[in-house]
Design a protein around this motif. Structure first.
Motif, mmCIF file in Angstrom:
data_model
loop_
_atom_site.group_PDB
_atom_site.id
_atom_site.type_symbol
_atom_site.label_atom_id
_atom_site.label_comp_id
_atom_site.label_asym_id
_atom_site.label_seq_id
_atom_site.Cartn_x
_atom_site.Cartn_y
_atom_site.Cartn_z
ATOM 1 N N LEU A 95 5.694 -9.806 -7.068
ATOM 2 C CA LEU A 95 4.698 -8.744 -6.873
ATOM 3 C C LEU A 95 5.294 -7.358 -6.992
ATOM 4 C CD1 LEU A 95 2.677 -10.324 -3.930
ATOM 5 C CD2 LEU A 95 1.808 -9.839 -6.214
ATOM 6 N N ILE A 96 6.590 -7.258 -6.752
ATOM 7 C CA ILE A 96 7.265 -5.970 -6.908
ATOM 8 C C ILE A 96 8.565 -6.175 -7.671
ATOM 9 C CG2 ILE A 96 6.286 -5.045 -4.770
ATOM 10 C CD1 ILE A 96 8.949 -5.546 -3.407
ATOM 11 N N GLU A 97 9.127 -5.073 -8.115
ATOM 12 C CA GLU A 97 10.434 -5.178 -8.757
ATOM 13 C C GLU A 97 11.381 -4.153 -8.161
ATOM 14 O OE1 GLU A 97 10.350 -4.351 -12.922
ATOM 15 O OE2 GLU A 97 9.328 -2.431 -12.681
ATOM 16 N N ARG A 98 12.652 -4.456 -8.266
ATOM 17 C CA ARG A 98 13.683 -3.593 -7.702
ATOM 18 C C ARG A 98 14.440 -2.915 -8.832
ATOM 19 N NH1 ARG A 98 17.100 -6.257 -3.283
ATOM 20 N NH2 ARG A 98 17.681 -7.774 -4.863
ATOM 21 N N LYS A 99 14.652 -1.609 -8.639
ATOM 22 C CA LYS A 99 15.537 -0.904 -9.554
ATOM 23 C C LYS A 99 16.654 -0.273 -8.756
ATOM 24 C CE LYS A 99 11.755 0.312 -12.402
ATOM 25 N NZ LYS A 99 10.790 1.416 -12.374
ATOM 26 N N GLY A 100 17.844 -0.850 -8.866
ATOM 27 C CA GLY A 100 18.990 -0.280 -8.178
ATOM 28 C C GLY A 100 19.242 1.110 -8.733
ATOM 29 N N GLN A 101 19.422 2.041 -7.828
ATOM 30 C CA GLN A 101 19.638 3.414 -8.296
ATOM 31 C C GLN A 101 20.696 4.000 -7.382
ATOM 32 O OE1 GLN A 101 16.626 7.077 -8.849
ATOM 33 N NE2 GLN A 101 16.116 5.174 -9.879
ATOM 34 N N GLY A 102 21.942 3.748 -7.757
ATOM 35 C CA GLY A 102 23.033 4.158 -6.902
ATOM 36 C C GLY A 102 22.999 3.360 -5.627
ATOM 37 N N THR A 103 23.218 4.041 -4.521
ATOM 38 C CA THR A 103 23.254 3.348 -3.242
ATOM 39 C C THR A 103 21.851 3.041 -2.738
ATOM 40 O OG1 THR A 103 24.051 3.495 -0.989
ATOM 41 C CG2 THR A 103 23.423 5.542 -2.031
ATOM 42 N N ARG B 160 0.835 -1.191 0.000
ATOM 43 C CA ARG B 160 0.000 0.000 0.000
ATOM 44 C C ARG B 160 0.879 1.253 0.000
ATOM 45 N NH1 ARG B 160 -5.230 -0.732 0.933
ATOM 46 N NH2 ARG B 160 -5.136 -2.411 2.439
ATOM 47 N N TYR B 161 1.923 1.193 0.777
ATOM 48 C CA TYR B 161 2.852 2.319 0.828
ATOM 49 C C TYR B 161 3.482 2.562 -0.540
ATOM 50 C CZ TYR B 161 6.834 5.184 2.124
ATOM 51 O OH TYR B 161 7.755 6.192 2.184
ATOM 52 N N LEU B 162 3.867 1.518 -1.196
ATOM 53 C CA LEU B 162 4.483 1.644 -2.516
ATOM 54 C C LEU B 162 3.523 2.297 -3.510
ATOM 55 C CD1 LEU B 162 6.523 -1.648 -3.077
ATOM 56 C CD2 LEU B 162 7.338 0.598 -2.384
ATOM 57 N N THR B 163 2.249 1.965 -3.373
ATOM 58 C CA THR B 163 1.292 2.592 -4.301
ATOM 59 C C THR B 163 1.097 4.067 -3.985
ATOM 60 O OG1 THR B 163 -0.680 2.186 -2.937
ATOM 61 C CG2 THR B 163 -0.057 0.465 -4.486
ATOM 62 N N GLN B 164 1.094 4.374 -2.679
ATOM 63 C CA GLN B 164 0.732 5.732 -2.310
ATOM 64 C C GLN B 164 1.841 6.742 -2.522
ATOM 65 O OE1 GLN B 164 -0.830 5.079 1.559
ATOM 66 N NE2 GLN B 164 -2.812 4.395 0.798
ATOM 67 N N GLN B 165 3.050 6.257 -2.671
ATOM 68 C CA GLN B 165 4.141 7.161 -2.982
ATOM 69 C C GLN B 165 4.049 7.596 -4.424
ATOM 70 O OE1 GLN B 165 4.695 7.767 0.140
ATOM 71 N NE2 GLN B 165 6.776 8.286 -0.461
ATOM 72 N N LYS B 166 4.049 8.886 -4.634
ATOM 73 C CA LYS B 166 4.031 9.352 -6.024
ATOM 74 C C LYS B 166 5.278 8.824 -6.710
ATOM 75 C CE LYS B 166 3.096 11.517 -2.793
ATOM 76 N NZ LYS B 166 4.120 11.533 -1.769
ATOM 77 N N THR B 167 6.414 8.978 -5.990
ATOM 78 C CA THR B 167 7.645 8.353 -6.449
ATOM 79 C C THR B 167 7.639 6.935 -5.913
ATOM 80 O OG1 THR B 167 8.515 10.426 -5.536
ATOM 81 C CG2 THR B 167 10.034 9.034 -6.807
ATOM 82 N N PRO B 168 7.307 5.979 -6.728
ATOM 83 C CA PRO B 168 7.117 4.618 -6.205
ATOM 84 C C PRO B 168 8.443 3.956 -5.898
ATOM 85 C CG PRO B 168 6.895 4.650 -8.572
ATOM 86 C CD PRO B 168 7.267 6.026 -8.172
ATOM 87 N N CYS B 169 9.098 4.446 -4.871
ATOM 88 C CA CYS B 169 10.473 3.999 -4.727
ATOM 89 C C CYS B 169 10.971 3.938 -3.293
ATOM 90 C CB CYS B 169 11.343 4.893 -5.613
ATOM 91 S SG CYS B 169 12.432 6.028 -4.830
ATOM 92 N N CYS B 170 12.188 3.436 -3.130
ATOM 93 C CA CYS B 170 13.009 3.593 -1.923
ATOM 94 C C CYS B 170 12.691 2.698 -0.735
ATOM 95 C CB CYS B 170 12.975 5.019 -1.434
ATOM 96 S SG CYS B 170 13.659 6.152 -2.593
ATOM 97 N N GLY B 171 13.711 2.485 0.028
ATOM 98 C CA GLY B 171 13.624 1.662 1.212
ATOM 99 C C GLY B 171 13.448 2.499 2.450
ATOM 100 N N ASP B 172 12.982 3.711 2.295
ATOM 101 C CA ASP B 172 12.582 4.467 3.476
ATOM 102 C C ASP B 172 11.210 3.968 3.922
ATOM 103 O OD1 ASP B 172 11.562 7.522 1.790
ATOM 104 O OD2 ASP B 172 11.152 5.432 1.378
#
Lengths: 109, 109
Positions: free
Chosen positions: B63-71, B27-39
């Motif tokens: 169900l989800i995918e990871r995109k490495g983006q730097g650190t 749910r958190y992943l959907t609600q983020q406009k920027t659908p990202c990050c481990g915060d």
DNA sequence: ACCCTTTATCGTAAAAATACGATAAAGGGT
DNA sequence: ACCCTTTATCGTATTTTTACGATAAAGGGT
């Protein structure tokens, strides 16, 4: 984030579905014209007690209901929680879509 | 009954959804406009390693995918398996409905 | 080059799920 | 009344899940 009761609810339903034997049992219950009986056991290669336990899990999640019928117990599918489950998934999907939309709108290529 | 691969598939997806923390993460992943990050960690009252583990479960279920983006690593929802999940549930529902129909037809009140 | 942030993975402990056989309770048939 | 079938529950062993802290790997900033 303090666990949303909606999350608990959705998790409860999906967890109950989260075992191949239970999915198989549900499918079996649908495919029987007479949606009944614990002769589920005869077609699923698990001990009777194990099947009974799986039925209990489904029962406690509300996915099926039991109708005692003499010495036999008949189980049948409850439609409502399945609809609820679909709705929960749909909500995640639509939330995702609207968020993606918004993002595109604010970041035009 | 020898476990149907469809049952395995549906069970895999639902099992991955079968924990409140994972539903919350989705749910958190959907609600983020920027659908990202481990915060994600900052908003879910679980240790970072635990969140990472839940993400792994979701990842392995597809169900989800990871995109490495730097650190930083960004996670986003995959729509397809959710659709697949819905389809699986729908199939159970429609099987149930047609069976119920048939039963009624052969046993008119 | 250095440090600092981010985050996956490892090791591990505790809790829950899974499976089984054995038993008990409840009803049906004779 | 008796037995036989059906099936839930109990006790229990094994496996899996869940959670944590600690560590390691990888990149960014200065």
């Amino acid at each position: 984030m303090r666990s949303d009761p909606r999350d608990e609810e959705l998790a409860k339903l999906t967890r109950a579905l989260g075992h191949p034997a239970r999915v198989a049992i549900l499918r079996y219950l649908t495919q029987q014209k007479t949606p009944c009986c614990g002769d589920v056991t005869t077609c699923i290669d698990l001990a009777q007690s194990t099947v009974s336990q799986h039925l209990k899990v489904l029962l406690e999640a509300g996915l099926i209901e039991r109708k005692g019928q003499g010495t036999k117990n008949c189980y049948s599918i409850c439609v409502e929680p399945f609809e609820q489950l679909k709705a929960g998934i749909d909500q995640i999907l639509s939330d995702h879509r609207t968020a993606t939309q918004k993002q595109k709108a604010s970041t035009p290529s």
